[in-house]
Scaffold this motif. Structure first.
Motif, PDB file in Angstrom:
ATOM      1  N   PHE A   1       0.834  -1.192   0.000  1.00  0.00           N
ATOM      2  CA  PHE A   1       0.000   0.000   0.000  1.00  0.00           C
ATOM      3  C   PHE A   1       0.874   1.249   0.000  1.00  0.00           C
ATOM      4  CE2 PHE A   1      -2.836  -3.097   2.148  1.00  0.00           C
ATOM      5  CZ  PHE A   1      -3.900  -3.034   1.271  1.00  0.00           C
ATOM      6  N   THR A   2       0.360   2.308  -0.603  1.00  0.00           N
ATOM      7  CA  THR A   2       1.050   3.595  -0.552  1.00  0.00           C
ATOM      8  C   THR A   2       0.852   4.193   0.840  1.00  0.00           C
ATOM      9  OG1 THR A   2      -0.892   4.883  -1.235  1.00  0.00           O
ATOM     10  CG2 THR A   2       0.547   4.019  -3.006  1.00  0.00           C
ATOM     11  N   ASP A   3       1.623   5.234   1.152  1.00  0.00           N
ATOM     12  CA  ASP A   3       1.464   5.904   2.444  1.00  0.00           C
ATOM     13  C   ASP A   3       0.049   6.445   2.607  1.00  0.00           C
ATOM     14  OD1 ASP A   3       4.127   5.341   2.955  1.00  0.00           O
ATOM     15  OD2 ASP A   3       4.827   7.308   2.286  1.00  0.00           O
ATOM     16  N   GLU A   4      -0.509   6.982   1.543  1.00  0.00           N
ATOM     17  CA  GLU A   4      -1.866   7.530   1.597  1.00  0.00           C
ATOM     18  C   GLU A   4      -2.897   6.429   1.849  1.00  0.00           C
ATOM     19  OE1 GLU A   4       0.414   8.235  -0.751  1.00  0.00           O
ATOM     20  OE2 GLU A   4       0.818  10.340  -0.252  1.00  0.00           O
ATOM     21  N   GLU A   5      -2.696   5.267   1.220  1.00  0.00           N
ATOM     22  CA  GLU A   5      -3.607   4.146   1.444  1.00  0.00           C
ATOM     23  C   GLU A   5      -3.494   3.633   2.885  1.00  0.00           C
ATOM     24  OE1 GLU A   5      -3.880   2.221  -3.035  1.00  0.00           O
ATOM     25  OE2 GLU A   5      -2.087   1.834  -1.815  1.00  0.00           O
ATOM     26  N   LEU A   6      -2.287   3.679   3.430  1.00  0.00           N
ATOM     27  CA  LEU A   6      -2.106   3.286   4.835  1.00  0.00           C
ATOM     28  C   LEU A   6      -2.873   4.219   5.770  1.00  0.00           C
ATOM     29  CD1 LEU A   6       1.682   2.334   4.901  1.00  0.00           C
ATOM     30  CD2 LEU A   6      -0.285   0.794   5.047  1.00  0.00           C
ATOM     31  N   VAL A   7      -2.881   5.505   5.442  1.00  0.00           N
ATOM     32  CA  VAL A   7      -3.648   6.456   6.252  1.00  0.00           C
ATOM     33  C   VAL A   7      -5.135   6.102   6.182  1.00  0.00           C
ATOM     34  CG1 VAL A   7      -4.348   8.872   6.503  1.00  0.00           C
ATOM     35  CG2 VAL A   7      -1.942   8.302   6.097  1.00  0.00           C
ATOM     36  N   GLU A   8      -5.615   5.714   5.016  1.00  0.00           N
ATOM     37  CA  GLU A   8      -7.024   5.325   4.890  1.00  0.00           C
ATOM     38  C   GLU A   8      -7.324   4.079   5.713  1.00  0.00           C
ATOM     39  OE1 GLU A   8      -9.703   6.937   3.642  1.00  0.00           O
ATOM     40  OE2 GLU A   8      -8.188   8.507   3.618  1.00  0.00           O
TER      41      GLU A   8
ATOM     42  N   ASP B   1      -7.687  15.945  10.550  1.00  0.00           N
ATOM     43  CA  ASP B   1      -6.720  16.105   9.458  1.00  0.00           C
ATOM     44  C   ASP B   1      -5.296  16.209  10.000  1.00  0.00           C
ATOM     45  OD1 ASP B   1      -8.752  15.976   7.632  1.00  0.00           O
ATOM     46  OD2 ASP B   1      -8.932  18.161   7.400  1.00  0.00           O
ATOM     47  N   GLU B   2      -5.138  16.813  11.162  1.00  0.00           N
ATOM     48  CA  GLU B   2      -3.804  16.950  11.770  1.00  0.00           C
ATOM     49  C   GLU B   2      -3.228  15.589  12.145  1.00  0.00           C
ATOM     50  OE1 GLU B   2      -6.523  18.700  12.882  1.00  0.00           O
ATOM     51  OE2 GLU B   2      -6.011  20.660  12.028  1.00  0.00           O
ATOM     52  N   VAL B   3      -4.060  14.734  12.717  1.00  0.00           N
ATOM     53  CA  VAL B   3      -3.601  13.384  13.072  1.00  0.00           C
ATOM     54  C   VAL B   3      -3.287  12.604  11.800  1.00  0.00           C
ATOM     55  CG1 VAL B   3      -4.296  11.172  14.083  1.00  0.00           C
ATOM     56  CG2 VAL B   3      -4.781  13.305  15.295  1.00  0.00           C
ATOM     57  N   ALA B   4      -4.133  12.734  10.797  1.00  0.00           N
ATOM     58  CA  ALA B   4      -3.893  12.035   9.531  1.00  0.00           C
ATOM     59  C   ALA B   4      -2.561  12.464   8.912  1.00  0.00           C
ATOM     60  CB  ALA B   4      -5.043  12.288   8.560  1.00  0.00           C
TER      61      ALA B   4
END
Length: 163
Positions: A102-109, A124-127
């Motif tokens: 997974f990409t970093d962005e997908e990991l955040v999701e 958004d700050e935690v994300a």
């Protein structure tokens, strides 16, 4: 679909492993047998009965090739060793699917979904902070990286004292 792992296929005494494998295959007949972490069957130890499980599996795959689909799963390098552990496996497993990390962005999701599952909203700050964390994780620690997102959430959840 019948999902199994090493413990479902390997017994502690000579001869019992073949019986376990045959029983599992019979239970999956007409469907799919999914062996998770199949590489754990391949061992170079003479004290281990994983090779008996593999040999029995190869024989039954041939005998029941029209009645059963078998899917084996695991980490790429370890699975290559599994396929090499018995010459009959290479000819029976000819299709391989390699899933990308997974990409970093997908990991955040994934992290957000885990938080939602626990009834938390992520700001958004935690994300952004979590995104920064994921972008710094070394590649060798990213293996099974969907699990990485879950583990980070669970660590934060535990440290927060909420659980």
């Amino acid at each position: 679909l019948v999902e199994v792992q090493r413990a479902d296929l390997v017994a502690g005494y000579v001869g019992q492993t073949a019986l376990k494998v045959e029983s599992v295959i019979r239970s999956a007949m007409g469907g799919v047998l999914f062996i998770d972490e199949a590489y754990s069957l391949a061992s170079e130890s003479s004290q281990d009965y994983g090779s008996e499980a593999i040999s029995t599996l190869v024989k039954m795959m041939e005998d029941h090739r029209h009645e059963l689909a078998i899917v084996v799963a695991g980490y790429r390098t370890e699975m290559e060793g599994f396929i090499r552990s018995n010459s009959g496996l290479r000819s029976r497993f000819q299709s391989f699917v390699d899933f990308r990390d997974f990409t970093d962005e997908e990991l955040v999701e994934i992290f957000r979904l885990e938080a939602q599952r626990h009834e938390y909203d992520i700001s958004d700050e935690v994300a952004e902070a979590v995104l920064g964390l994921f972008s710094k994780v070394q590649s060798e620690l990213r293996s099974g990286n969907g699990r990485l997102a879950r583990n980070v959430f669970e660590e934060m959840y535990t440290v927060s004292g909420i659980c």
